[in-house]
Motif scaffolding. Sequence first.
Motif, short mmCIF file in Angstrom:
data_model
loop_
_atom_site.label_atom_id
_atom_site.label_comp_id
_atom_site.label_asym_id
_atom_site.label_seq_id
_atom_site.Cartn_x
_atom_site.Cartn_y
_atom_site.Cartn_z
N PHE A 98 13.78 17.36 -18.28
CA PHE A 98 13.72 17.51 -16.83
C PHE A 98 13.36 16.20 -16.12
N SER A 99 12.38 15.50 -16.61
CA SER A 99 11.93 14.27 -15.94
C SER A 99 13.04 13.24 -15.85
N MET A 100 13.78 13.05 -16.93
CA MET A 100 14.85 12.06 -16.88
C MET A 100 15.99 12.53 -16.00
N ALA A 101 16.26 13.84 -15.98
CA ALA A 101 17.31 14.37 -15.12
C ALA A 101 16.95 14.20 -13.65
N ARG A 117 19.81 2.99 -16.16
CA ARG A 117 19.64 3.30 -17.59
C ARG A 117 18.21 3.07 -18.03
N SER A 118 17.66 1.92 -17.67
CA SER A 118 16.28 1.60 -18.03
C SER A 118 15.29 2.57 -17.41
N LYS A 119 15.51 2.90 -16.16
CA LYS A 119 14.62 3.80 -15.44
C LYS A 119 14.64 5.21 -16.05
N ILE A 120 15.83 5.70 -16.38
CA ILE A 120 15.96 7.03 -16.98
C ILE A 120 15.28 7.07 -18.34
N LEU A 121 15.54 6.07 -19.17
CA LEU A 121 14.95 6.05 -20.51
C LEU A 121 13.42 5.92 -20.46
N ALA A 122 12.92 5.09 -19.55
CA ALA A 122 11.47 4.95 -19.42
C ALA A 122 10.84 6.27 -18.98
N GLU A 123 11.46 6.95 -18.05
CA GLU A 123 10.93 8.24 -17.59
C GLU A 123 10.96 9.28 -18.69
N ALA A 124 12.03 9.28 -19.47
CA ALA A 124 12.14 10.25 -20.57
C ALA A 124 11.00 10.08 -21.57
N VAL A 125 10.71 8.84 -21.91
CA VAL A 125 9.63 8.56 -22.87
C VAL A 125 8.27 8.89 -22.26
N GLU A 126 8.06 8.50 -21.02
CA GLU A 126 6.77 8.72 -20.35
C GLU A 126 6.46 10.21 -20.20
#
Length: 144
Positions: A98-101, A117-126
């Motif tokens: 959900f967070s990355m979406a 891309r960087s922002k989505i991946l960082a949010e997914a991990v966080e």
Amino acid sequence: MKYLLLVSHGDFSTGLRQELSMFAGDAIDSVIAVGLKPDESADKLGKRFEDMLENLKSDSQFIVLADIIGGSPLTTVCNVLSKKDLLEESLIIGGMNFSMALTALMSKDSEDTLNLRSKILAEAVEAIKPLEFNEHKSDDDDDI
């Protein structure tokens, strides 16, 4: 127009789209959910997705989030995008949550592809972390 394309096995993508609608307002109109239904062939999914694309402008761009990289739903969607010459301009990321979406949806029109891309991946991990409870009461908690 840029679309957020959610791709999954079953109803995960449609459920995630519904959850996003609670947070996204009118931006939800740019979210497409595609899921491989139980007992559905990849060819049938491909046809359904091709039919969806017919209603979109030919210069549409896609931010694709998928449940599993290499799964038949994503492979099928990528094949259709490639056939329509839309794959090269698409950003594709697997392991959606959900967070990355939500980050992808809210940032897709304001960020270039590399930053997005960087922002989505960082949010997914966080977003992935354990919920921890403090089991020890402090002295200040005695009055409560």
